[in-house]
Design an enzyme around this catalytic site. Structure first.
Site, mmCIF file in Angstrom:
data_model
loop_
_atom_site.group_PDB
_atom_site.id
_atom_site.type_symbol
_atom_site.label_atom_id
_atom_site.label_comp_id
_atom_site.label_asym_id
_atom_site.label_seq_id
_atom_site.Cartn_x
_atom_site.Cartn_y
_atom_site.Cartn_z
ATOM 1 N N CYS A 165 -3.547 -0.950 -2.522
ATOM 2 C CA CYS A 165 -3.790 0.469 -2.829
ATOM 3 C C CYS A 165 -4.607 0.579 -4.127
ATOM 4 C CB CYS A 165 -2.440 1.161 -3.000
ATOM 5 S SG CYS A 165 -2.559 2.892 -3.438
ATOM 6 N N GLU B 238 -5.709 9.555 8.139
ATOM 7 C CA GLU B 238 -4.290 9.458 8.524
ATOM 8 C C GLU B 238 -3.990 10.247 9.801
ATOM 9 O OE1 GLU B 238 -1.204 8.220 7.185
ATOM 10 O OE2 GLU B 238 -2.459 6.787 6.125
ATOM 11 N N HIS C 23 -8.111 3.218 2.707
ATOM 12 C CA HIS C 23 -8.410 3.808 4.021
ATOM 13 C C HIS C 23 -9.894 3.808 4.356
ATOM 14 C CE1 HIS C 23 -4.355 5.153 3.453
ATOM 15 N NE2 HIS C 23 -4.345 5.872 4.559
ATOM 16 N N ASP D 9 0.864 -1.193 0.000
ATOM 17 C CA ASP D 9 0.000 0.000 0.000
ATOM 18 C C ASP D 9 0.893 1.234 0.000
ATOM 19 O OD1 ASP D 9 -2.270 1.629 0.098
ATOM 20 O OD2 ASP D 9 -2.273 1.676 2.277
ATOM 21 N N SER D 10 0.274 2.360 -0.289
ATOM 22 C CA SER D 10 1.012 3.624 -0.227
ATOM 23 C C SER D 10 1.261 4.038 1.223
ATOM 24 C CB SER D 10 0.209 4.712 -0.942
ATOM 25 O OG SER D 10 -1.099 4.756 -0.402
ATOM 26 N N CYS E 264 -10.885 2.818 -1.855
ATOM 27 C CA CYS E 264 -9.629 3.316 -1.300
ATOM 28 C C CYS E 264 -9.302 2.497 -0.047
ATOM 29 C CB CYS E 264 -9.791 4.794 -0.948
ATOM 30 S SG CYS E 264 -8.399 5.484 -0.058
HETATM 31 N N1 DGL Z 1 -3.824 3.782 -0.717
HETATM 32 C C1 DGL Z 1 -4.542 4.816 -1.430
HETATM 33 C C2 DGL Z 1 -5.708 4.186 -2.187
HETATM 34 O O1 DGL Z 1 -6.193 3.128 -1.865
HETATM 35 C C3 DGL Z 1 -5.032 5.887 -0.491
HETATM 36 C C4 DGL Z 1 -3.923 6.698 0.131
HETATM 37 C C5 DGL Z 1 -3.124 7.487 -0.886
HETATM 38 O O2 DGL Z 1 -3.674 8.395 -1.532
HETATM 39 O O3 DGL Z 1 -1.949 7.153 -1.034
HETATM 40 O O4 DGL Z 1 -6.150 4.753 -3.156
#
Ligand code: DGL
Length: 262
Positions: A70, A154, A184, A7-8, A182
């Protein structure tokens, strides 16, 4: 050989938790590129380059199967990874995303109109609309970016998360289903469900473990290569005290560590 989850940031730990609860026997490496978060507000070129670096790192750490948790990285980079990167650099490795499993679940009801809430980059890619229309061309699809949601989650500001979810909910009041597109957003699902009691809210933490188990059943050539030591390692590219706090809430027993690579 491990299952990797990318993930990011730390949002992907939510579906990792579901994987580990449902399939505890495997060895897992989680890697969150928190140094470059948020991907959702970056250009496609940057998202692709960060994601490729992460794939190289995870492959170097013996990941045989990588799930890109992600949505933004899935939207922008998955096709390139599957069609160009893996054949050239790691033909034995499989990389899967979250969009197709999610749309499969979303179309399984009687929906005529499906909403998608996601990051700006995911909405810009129109990946959800494209994949939903492959399964049902007559679906009405409404994609809306909610760039304020990830920063609020976050920063652990759940009063603000609720306010944002309530503000976006009216867009989707005449949808049959709403995809939370997403990593999150599972942490905001209760607010969306409360604001949209008539809408089926599709949340990836509730579907990805079943989809992964199903994939492993259908691909014994991969499943048999995965080791079953029950180990877990969670790494991030930049470690903040906040990251440690979020991770500790989900996995009090497993520390998040700063990665040596990527
Ligand atoms: N992990 C990103 C997503 O699922 C969300 C957080 C980001 O923007 O890096 O799109």
């Amino acid at each position: 050989m491990k299952i990797g989850v990318f993930d990011s940031g730390l949002g992907g730990l939510v579906i990792t938790k579901a994987f580990i609860e449902n399939m505890p026997e495997y060895d897992y490496l989680y890697y969150g590129d928190s140094r470059h978060l948020p991907y959702g507000e970056k250009t496609s070129g940057r998202i692709l380059s960060y994601t490729l670096n992460a794939m190289r790192y995870m492959i170097s750490r013996d990941c045989r199967l990588i799930i890109i948790a992600c949505n933004t990285a899935t939207s922008i980079a998955l096709r390139y990874i599957q069609q160009r990167f893996l054949p050239a650099e790691a033909p034995d490795v499989k990389v899967l995303g979250v969009v197709i499993p999610t749309v499969e679940v979303a179309v399984s009801g009687q929906a005529a109109k499906i909403g998608v809430v996601a990051t700006s980059a995911t909405v810009r890619s129109h990946i959800y609309r494209t994949e939903l229309h492959k399964l049902n061309p007559s679906l009405d699809v409404l994609e809306v970016a909610a760039p304020e949601l990830v920063p609020a989650i976050e920063s652990n500001n759940f009063a603000r998360v609720e306010e944002i979810a309530r503000a976006y909910a009216p867009h989707f009041s005449n949808c049959d289903s709403l995809i939370l597109g997403c990593t999150h957003y599972p942490l905001a699902k209760n607010y969306f469900r409360a604001a949209l009691p008539e809408v089926r809210v599709v949340s990836q933490d509730e579907l990805m473990a079943g989809k992964l188990a199903d994939y492993l059943c259908r691909h014994p050539e991969i499943e048999t290569e995965l080791t079953r030591g029950g180990s877990r390692r969670f790494e991030v590219s930049s470690l903040s005290r906040y990251a440690q706090k979020v991770a500790a809430r989900l996995f009090p027993e497993i520390p998040v560590q700063k990665s040596a690579g990527a």
